[in-house]
Motif scaffolding. Structure first.
Motif, mmCIF file in Angstrom:
data_model
loop_
_atom_site.group_PDB
_atom_site.id
_atom_site.type_symbol
_atom_site.label_atom_id
_atom_site.label_comp_id
_atom_site.label_asym_id
_atom_site.label_seq_id
_atom_site.Cartn_x
_atom_site.Cartn_y
_atom_site.Cartn_z
ATOM 1 N N LYS A 8 5.561 -6.494 -6.145
ATOM 2 C CA LYS A 8 5.320 -7.315 -4.957
ATOM 3 C C LYS A 8 5.056 -6.476 -3.710
ATOM 4 O O LYS A 8 5.280 -6.937 -2.588
ATOM 5 N N LEU A 9 4.582 -5.256 -3.904
ATOM 6 C CA LEU A 9 4.301 -4.401 -2.757
ATOM 7 C C LEU A 9 3.271 -5.056 -1.840
ATOM 8 O O LEU A 9 2.200 -5.471 -2.297
ATOM 9 N N PRO A 10 3.557 -5.136 -0.527
ATOM 10 C CA PRO A 10 2.594 -5.752 0.394
ATOM 11 C C PRO A 10 1.441 -4.823 0.749
ATOM 12 O O PRO A 10 0.428 -5.261 1.295
ATOM 13 N N VAL A 11 1.616 -3.533 0.469
ATOM 14 C CA VAL A 11 0.572 -2.530 0.699
ATOM 15 C C VAL A 11 0.423 -1.728 -0.584
ATOM 16 O O VAL A 11 1.223 -1.868 -1.512
ATOM 17 N N ASN A 12 -0.606 -0.874 -0.660
ATOM 18 C CA ASN A 12 -0.645 0.071 -1.779
ATOM 19 C C ASN A 12 -0.421 1.489 -1.264
ATOM 20 O O ASN A 12 -0.203 1.701 -0.063
ATOM 21 N N THR A 13 -0.451 2.458 -2.149
ATOM 22 C CA THR A 13 -0.044 3.813 -1.799
ATOM 23 C C THR A 13 -1.001 4.528 -0.852
ATOM 24 O O THR A 13 -0.678 5.610 -0.360
ATOM 25 N N LEU A 14 -2.146 3.928 -0.558
ATOM 26 C CA LEU A 14 -3.056 4.524 0.419
ATOM 27 C C LEU A 14 -2.501 4.481 1.836
ATOM 28 O O LEU A 14 -3.110 5.052 2.751
ATOM 29 N N VAL A 15 -1.360 3.855 2.046
ATOM 30 C CA VAL A 15 -0.745 3.882 3.377
ATOM 31 C C VAL A 15 -0.452 5.312 3.810
ATOM 32 O O VAL A 15 -0.398 5.611 5.005
ATOM 33 N N GLY A 16 -0.250 6.212 2.842
ATOM 34 C CA GLY A 16 0.093 7.587 3.177
ATOM 35 C C GLY A 16 -1.091 8.522 3.297
ATOM 36 O O GLY A 16 -0.925 9.725 3.508
ATOM 37 N N ALA A 17 -2.307 7.994 3.164
ATOM 38 C CA ALA A 17 -3.507 8.834 3.261
ATOM 39 C C ALA A 17 -3.798 9.194 4.709
ATOM 40 O O ALA A 17 -3.444 8.461 5.632
ATOM 41 N N ASP A 18 -4.451 10.336 4.905
ATOM 42 C CA ASP A 18 -4.981 10.613 6.235
ATOM 43 C C ASP A 18 -6.210 9.730 6.446
ATOM 44 O O ASP A 18 -6.830 9.261 5.478
ATOM 45 N N TRP A 19 -6.565 9.493 7.692
ATOM 46 C CA TRP A 19 -7.601 8.522 7.999
ATOM 47 C C TRP A 19 -8.969 8.874 7.403
ATOM 48 O O TRP A 19 -9.637 8.008 6.826
#
Length: 368
Positions: A8-19
């Motif tokens: 049920k993650l509201p985001v995926n792991t790309l939240v930690g990527a640089d822009w």
């Protein structure tokens, strides 16, 4: 149990990527209806956290960039679900090894600045076990580095988690490096070197311990970077690997993807990637210098993990076993009660494996 369930993650792991990485991975890709809320929330958090990247870069230059790597890494290779996590955890008991942590895989750009704050919040939110196999999850435990690399550059295989319609394109280009450009490969080398240095700094190790199934298709590049690197290649019963991989990928991709994909398409991709990865490794393993590679059946390792670990240390001439012996024994004693998933092979599974993966059954001597 963490506050948020993995499914049920509201985001995926790309939240930690640089822009720049986020923009490059998503450029030209269409986010399917039903995933747009997750995409925009992930994009917003990523954009906000990326404002901290200059601080990370500054500290990297001061603390890590010029520090030489004392010893070439030890790479644990093998297809997903071949026992690489268990072997990784055993060798990580040796404190001379450094490794990528679970926190680092999500936030590789918040390691040298802000780690205590963000790690505390991640530990509060994340589940304490992997939902697919009950393996322990903690922010400081060793983890495979491909997720970290996918948040540091756009040239990694794990882009398929987000855009599975391009799964086989990512396979050819960024898993097997068959169609990667030299410019992209140069970026891969630079980012991997940075990840190794930060991982060693973070865990105070002197030799990097890598567990990353995608590296199985990159032996040539890894040997170019680290000519004296050591390699453990794990094989496992293909019938078990198929059932386990299909289950693992089908469950893991759900909270990460931004496109629709059917279970039938996932299964077809699992079958084809395994085949291509098998042949790529066989094609390139001769590039590893004699004495730097050991091939191990996971069933043998599992049967007597301590004895096999000692054997691998000796075969690869790895330092540190006498000092790590007690810690390895303690870890293995704790795992004695661990219950693995049990697989019953349906007729269809048997037919698929024997039709698509007969080369592995023959090469490694597996049968029902």
């Amino acid at each position: 149990m963490g506050l948020i369930e993995f499914s049920k993650l509201p985001v995926n792991t790309l939240v930690g990527a640089d822009w720049p990485t986020f923009k490059a991975i998503t450029a030209g890709r269409e986010v399917d209806k039903g995933f747009r809320g997750k995409y925009f929330l992930t994009k917003s958090v990523c954009r906000l956290l990326s404002l901290l990247k200059p601080l990370e870069d500054s500290r990297y230059e001061k603390r890590c960039a010029a520090r030489p790597i004392e010893h070439d890494p030890l790479f644990i290779l093998g297809h997903w679900r071949s026992g690489t996590t268990f072997v990784h955890n055993v060798f990580a008991c040796d404190k001379h090894f450094g490794y990528t942590t679970t926190y680092q895989t999500v936030f590789p750009n918040l390691m040298l600045w802000g780690q205590p704050f963000f790690k505390k919040n991640m530990a509060f939110l994340m589940p304490d076990k992997r939902p697919t196999d009950n393996m322990e999850l903690k922010v400081d435990l060793p983890q495979e580095e491909e997720f970290a690399l996918s948040n540091m550059m756009p040239y990694t295989y794990y882009n398929f988690w987000y855009f599975p319609k391009y799964w086989m394109d990512y396979c050819e280009r960024y898993l097997l490096f068959n169609t990667i450009t030299e410019e992209e490969r140069a970026v891969f080398k630079a980012m991997f070197e940075r990840l190794v240095k930060v991982s060693l700094w973070n865990t105070r190790g002197t030799q990097f311990l890598s567990k990353n199934p995608p590296h199985t298709g990159r032996v040539r590049t890894l040997v170019e970077m680290y000519p004296n690197a050591k390699f453990i290649y794990l094989t496992r019963n293909p019938y078990t690997v198929f059932e386990s991989t299909r289950s693992f990928f089908t469950n893991t991709i759900q909270p990460l993807r931004l496109e629709d994909i059917t279970n039938e398409e996932i299964e077809a991709n699992v079958l084809e990637v395994y085949r291509r990865l098998f042949y790529k490794y066989e094609e390139e393993k001769h590039l590893i210098p004699e004495g730097n590679l050991i091939e191990v059946k996971f069933e043998d390792f599992e049967r007597d993990a301590f004895a096999m670990t000692e054997h691998i240390y000796q075969a690869l001439r790895l330092p540190g076993f006498p000092e790590a012996r007690a810690d390895i024994e303690r870890y293995l004693a704790k795992k004695k009660g661990y219950k693995k998933n049990q697989y019953k092979y349906e007729r269809r599974t048997i037919d698929l494996v024997e039709r698509h993966w007969s080369m592995a059954l023959q090469e490694w001597g597996y049968s029902l």
